[in-house]
Design an enzyme around this catalytic site. Structure first.
Site, PDB file in Angstrom:
ATOM      1  N   ASP A   8       0.872  -1.158   0.000  1.00  0.00           N
ATOM      2  CA  ASP A   8       0.000   0.000   0.000  1.00  0.00           C
ATOM      3  C   ASP A   8       0.922   1.224   0.000  1.00  0.00           C
ATOM      4  O   ASP A   8       2.083   1.128   0.395  1.00  0.00           O
ATOM      5  CB  ASP A   8      -0.859  -0.042   1.271  1.00  0.00           C
ATOM      6  CG  ASP A   8      -1.637   1.233   1.494  1.00  0.00           C
ATOM      7  OD1 ASP A   8      -2.359   1.663   0.574  1.00  0.00           O
ATOM      8  OD2 ASP A   8      -1.515   1.809   2.593  1.00  0.00           O
ATOM      9  N   ASP A  10      -0.062   5.064   0.989  1.00  0.00           N
ATOM     10  CA  ASP A  10      -0.275   6.037   2.065  1.00  0.00           C
ATOM     11  C   ASP A  10      -0.407   5.342   3.417  1.00  0.00           C
ATOM     12  O   ASP A  10      -1.254   4.478   3.602  1.00  0.00           O
ATOM     13  CB  ASP A  10      -1.506   6.886   1.778  1.00  0.00           C
ATOM     14  CG  ASP A  10      -1.377   7.646   0.462  1.00  0.00           C
ATOM     15  OD1 ASP A  10      -0.248   8.039   0.112  1.00  0.00           O
ATOM     16  OD2 ASP A  10      -2.396   7.821  -0.229  1.00  0.00           O
TER      17      ASP A  10
END
Length: 185
Positions: A8, A10
């Protein structure tokens, strides 16, 4: 087939900032570069999959996301770390505007981005990790047949209780995860 660490963005790679899209607001999470170097030396390739509902909401554009993603890749390239590809989902089923208001197959916890990476990059699902700071990342990893890992950076600490019930491992940083994997070798 290649073993991968699918990340991922953020809250996992960079410090969580709501709707990040400006280069000047980007800051790496502590230990990310060190962790990626360890994993690279262990033979993993890297892919990024990121939900970007800020596009759907009209806060920024796809071009803005691509500019920031290129900036991140350039920094990592200077550190000897190569990201094979960055995939992003610009949709949101309720809060999207216009063409972005759809229930798609790419928004995590759906597996569209992960499936695309597996197909395009010849990745080995069973020996690849999906690492993120949100329950949607963990569920995407499970749904895609990968090994899910939660990092407690970003929003991760909010999900520890739920993760424990699911039997999913969590680490305080990407570097801590990488070092634990290295110790197992």
């Amino acid at each position: 087939m290649k073993k991968a660490v699918i990340l991922d963005r953020d809250g996992t790679i960079n410090v969580e900032k709501d709707y990040l899209y400006r280069i000047e607001d980007f800051v790496f999470e502590k230990g990310v570069i060190e962790g990626l170097k360890i994993l690279k030396d262990m033979g993993y390739v890297f892919v990024v999959v990121t939900n970007q509902s800020g596009i759907a909401r009209g806060y920024y554009t796809e071009e803005d996301v691509e500019i920031l993603n290129t900036h991140i890749q350039e920094i990592l390239d200077c550190e000897g770390i190569h990201i094979e590809k960055v995939y992003y989902c610009p949709h949101h089923p309720e809060k999207g505007i216009g063409k972005y208001r759809v229930k798609c197959k790419c928004r995590k916890p759906q597996t569209g981005m992960l499936d695309q990476a597996v197909e395009e990059l010849d990745l080995d699902r069973k020996n690849s990790f999906m690492i993120g700071d949100n329950i949607s990342d963990v569920k995407a990893g499970i749904n895609a047949g990968m090994i899910p890992i939660l990092v407690t950076t970003g929003h991760g600490s909010e999900h520890i209780e739920e993760i424990d019930k699911m039997g999913v491992k969590y680490f305080h940083s990407l570097e801590e995860f990488a070092r634990s994997l290295l110790r197992k070798k």
